[in-house]
Design an enzyme around this catalytic site. Structure first.
Site, short mmCIF file in Angstrom:
data_model
loop_
_atom_site.label_atom_id
_atom_site.label_comp_id
_atom_site.label_asym_id
_atom_site.label_seq_id
_atom_site.Cartn_x
_atom_site.Cartn_y
_atom_site.Cartn_z
N TYR A 173 -0.85 -29.76 -42.41
CA TYR A 173 -0.26 -28.42 -42.48
C TYR A 173 0.86 -28.33 -43.53
O TYR A 173 1.57 -27.32 -43.58
CB TYR A 173 0.31 -28.04 -41.11
CG TYR A 173 -0.72 -27.94 -40.01
CD1 TYR A 173 -1.32 -26.73 -39.69
CD2 TYR A 173 -1.10 -29.07 -39.27
CE1 TYR A 173 -2.27 -26.65 -38.67
CE2 TYR A 173 -2.05 -28.99 -38.25
CZ TYR A 173 -2.62 -27.78 -37.96
OH TYR A 173 -3.56 -27.68 -36.95
N PHE A 180 -0.44 -33.63 -46.78
CA PHE A 180 -1.71 -33.49 -46.06
C PHE A 180 -1.49 -32.54 -44.88
O PHE A 180 -0.38 -32.04 -44.66
CB PHE A 180 -2.21 -34.85 -45.57
CG PHE A 180 -1.38 -35.48 -44.49
CD1 PHE A 180 -0.18 -36.09 -44.77
CD2 PHE A 180 -1.80 -35.44 -43.16
CE1 PHE A 180 0.59 -36.67 -43.76
CE2 PHE A 180 -1.04 -36.01 -42.14
CZ PHE A 180 0.16 -36.63 -42.46
N LYS A 197 9.97 -35.48 -48.75
CA LYS A 197 9.46 -35.37 -47.38
C LYS A 197 9.81 -36.62 -46.57
O LYS A 197 10.21 -36.53 -45.41
CB LYS A 197 7.94 -35.16 -47.42
CG LYS A 197 7.33 -34.99 -46.03
CD LYS A 197 5.83 -34.86 -46.06
CE LYS A 197 5.26 -34.94 -44.66
NZ LYS A 197 3.81 -35.04 -44.61
N ASP A 211 1.93 -40.46 -32.76
CA ASP A 211 1.11 -39.25 -32.64
C ASP A 211 2.01 -38.09 -33.00
O ASP A 211 3.18 -38.05 -32.60
CB ASP A 211 0.54 -39.10 -31.24
CG ASP A 211 -0.65 -38.15 -31.22
OD1 ASP A 211 -1.42 -38.14 -32.21
OD2 ASP A 211 -0.82 -37.40 -30.25
N THR A 212 1.49 -37.19 -33.79
CA THR A 212 2.28 -36.07 -34.29
C THR A 212 1.59 -34.76 -33.99
O THR A 212 0.36 -34.67 -34.02
CB THR A 212 2.47 -36.19 -35.82
OG1 THR A 212 3.21 -37.38 -36.10
CG2 THR A 212 3.22 -35.01 -36.39
N LYS A 231 -0.52 -41.98 -44.03
CA LYS A 231 0.56 -42.34 -43.12
C LYS A 231 1.03 -43.76 -43.34
O LYS A 231 2.23 -44.03 -43.30
CB LYS A 231 0.08 -42.16 -41.66
CG LYS A 231 0.09 -40.71 -41.26
CD LYS A 231 -0.67 -40.42 -40.01
CE LYS A 231 -0.25 -41.23 -38.84
NZ LYS A 231 -0.97 -40.82 -37.62
P1 IMP Z 1 -1.37 -37.55 -36.36
O1 IMP Z 1 -1.11 -37.77 -34.93
O2 IMP Z 1 -0.28 -38.08 -37.24
O3 IMP Z 1 -2.73 -38.00 -36.79
O4 IMP Z 1 -1.30 -36.00 -36.63
C1 IMP Z 1 -2.17 -35.10 -36.03
C2 IMP Z 1 -2.35 -33.92 -36.94
O5 IMP Z 1 -1.09 -33.25 -37.13
C3 IMP Z 1 -2.84 -34.26 -38.34
O6 IMP Z 1 -4.25 -34.30 -38.41
C4 IMP Z 1 -2.29 -33.12 -39.17
O7 IMP Z 1 -3.13 -32.00 -39.05
C5 IMP Z 1 -0.98 -32.83 -38.48
N1 IMP Z 1 0.12 -33.57 -39.13
C6 IMP Z 1 0.68 -34.72 -38.72
N2 IMP Z 1 1.67 -35.09 -39.54
C7 IMP Z 1 1.73 -34.14 -40.49
C8 IMP Z 1 2.56 -33.98 -41.64
O8 IMP Z 1 3.46 -34.77 -41.95
N3 IMP Z 1 2.32 -32.88 -42.37
C9 IMP Z 1 1.36 -31.97 -42.07
N4 IMP Z 1 0.56 -32.10 -41.04
C10 IMP Z 1 0.74 -33.17 -40.23
#
Ligand code: IMP
Length: 192
Positions: free
Chosen positions: A152, A150, A173, A70-71, A14
């Site tokens: 999904y 990474f 991307k 947060d994603t 990230k």
């Molecule tokens: P985070 O909040 O960015 O750490 O995302 C939480 C989870 O969502 C990650 O552990 C991934 O499983 C998934 N994720 C977040 N961003 C992406 C992406 O750009 N591609 C694929 N999976 C993602």
């Protein structure tokens, strides 16, 4: 002089992704750069709540301007799951392979494969809090394809494309992703 901003993350993917989107406009510091090794709490039940919790933690303990994101992957036929629980959908191990298998299993027999990645960013600057959001719509395919990215990425095809994020690779991307859109909003705000 470039403005210093802490990006509240330990995820090298990230950091690299966001650094390339920011294109040198700001001096981006990681948690490692500020010698923060704490296990920052992330216990809210919304993406926004988690982003706020992480940014507030760093601001409170280090007094630095910072932002946290947060994603989650929100799948329509699963009522928005895995959502805020995307990282640990298949358990606490944060295992992407297991998470994808669980998702594919839960979508078996369902025609509606629509999904979206959603990123919430909380910026704390000059003691004020600001929220930004980015959404990338698409669909979940039935089998993994591609080796880049990474999480999904191998099972998500963004709208307007036939390849998965993992096939498109980071350069493409980074121009269309949820995180890119949220960071774009952040940069527009910072450039004002
Ligand atoms: P985070 O909040 O960015 O750490 O995302 C939480 C989870 O969502 C990650 O552990 C991934 O499983 C998934 N994720 C977040 N961003 C992406 C992406 O750009 N591609 C694929 N999976 C993602």
């Amino acid at each position: 002089m470039k403005r210093k901003l802490v990006f509240v993350t330990n995820n090298a993917h990230k950091l690299e992704e966001i650094s390339s989107i920011l294109d040198g406009k700001m001096e981006l510091l990681s948690l490692k750069d500020i010698q923060c090794t704490a296990d920052i709490p992330e216990t809210a039940d919304t993406l926004e709540g988690n982003a706020i919790q992480k940014a507030e933690y760093i601001h409170r303990h280090y007094g630095l301007d910072c932002f946290a994101d947060d994603t989650g992957l929100e799948v329509e036929a699963l009522d928005g799951a895995p959502g805020v629980y995307s990282a640990r959908y298949a358990g606490e191990g944060h295992d992407s392979e297991a998470n994808m298998q669980k998702l594919l299993h839960n979508l078996e027999g369902k025609d509606n494969r629509k999904a979206q990645f959603r990123t919430a960013i909380c910026l704390i600057m000059d003691n004020e809090q600001h929220l930004f959001e980015g959404i990338c719509r698409g669909e979940i395919i039935k089998e993994k394809r591609g080796g880049a990215g990474f999480g999904y990425d191998p099972i998500f095809v963004p709208e307007g494309y036939t390849e998965t994020f993992a096939e498109l690779g980071n350069d493409i991307k980074n121009t269309i992703s949820h995180r890119a859109k949220a960071v774009q909003m952040l940069c527009e705000f910072l450039n004002k």
